[in-house]
Design an enzyme around this catalytic site. Sequence first.
Site, short mmCIF file in Angstrom:
data_model
loop_
_atom_site.label_atom_id
_atom_site.label_comp_id
_atom_site.label_asym_id
_atom_site.label_seq_id
_atom_site.Cartn_x
_atom_site.Cartn_y
_atom_site.Cartn_z
N ARG A 8 62.24 30.26 21.01
CA ARG A 8 60.90 29.73 21.27
C ARG A 8 61.01 28.59 22.27
O ARG A 8 61.22 27.43 21.91
CB ARG A 8 60.23 29.26 19.98
CG ARG A 8 58.78 28.80 20.15
CD ARG A 8 58.19 28.33 18.84
NE ARG A 8 56.78 28.02 18.95
CZ ARG A 8 56.30 26.84 19.37
NH1 ARG A 8 57.15 25.86 19.69
NH2 ARG A 8 55.00 26.63 19.46
N SER A 31 52.04 35.65 13.29
CA SER A 31 51.59 34.45 12.58
C SER A 31 50.22 34.73 11.96
O SER A 31 49.34 35.29 12.61
CB SER A 31 51.47 33.27 13.54
OG SER A 31 52.73 32.91 14.06
N LYS A 69 55.36 21.77 16.56
CA LYS A 69 54.43 22.58 17.34
C LYS A 69 53.19 21.75 17.66
O LYS A 69 52.44 21.37 16.76
CB LYS A 69 54.02 23.85 16.57
CG LYS A 69 55.18 24.81 16.33
CD LYS A 69 54.67 26.09 15.68
CE LYS A 69 55.79 27.10 15.50
NZ LYS A 69 55.31 28.37 14.91
#
Length: 227
Positions: A47, A118, A147
């Site tokens: 990520r 998600s 995040k």
Amino acid sequence: MTERISSVKMCDYLRMYLVMGSVNCEAEPDKVLAEALVGGITLFQFREKGASALCGKPRIELAQKLQEMCRHAGVPFIVNDDVDLALELSADGVHIGQADESARSVRKRIGNRILGVSAHTVKEARRAVLHGADYLGVGPIYPTTSKADAIAAQGTAILRQMREAGIDLPIVGIGGINADRAEKVMRGGADGVAVISAITQAAEVHNAVIEMKEKVERWRNGNRFSS
């Protein structure tokens, strides 16, 4: 991958799931991943997001390096959001969020590779199941700074809500999870934990993985979710 992964195998992969990019690491990302692999992570998601994230050739080169490390260790390598990169690398799968390309579209593009989605509500979870997800990433369970676009923490109640609503797809809890919170997340109905900073920022990465994985395994071996 010639056929869709089974739920049993997916649950095994979700036990100790590391999500990471260069922006999450104080040390070099390959060194962090090397220690995490020694510690026993069972799934890895690349990520590479954030203000200082790599792009272009350096991003691809980092992904290739980390993928090779995972391949050597026998740990599946998942790419966050970027289906084109996943296909270019022949990655083991893709994880997408609610604001990304639809799960139905991604499933068509990646074939039988692993697809994680998600989900923050029961409605989103049901849609992901319908559109071909192999597992759900549910959270944030606890507040997180990893995040920048994270929604408000929902606690373990969201895990229980999904299980009580009949969602039986493998679920990994994510968001603010550390070793002290891992068992509570499992008790709520998760099949494993996904972690960023609790591992990438740890003074001893492999020990952090070992400690958290032991708590997950203890729960998996001795208990199951019940309402």
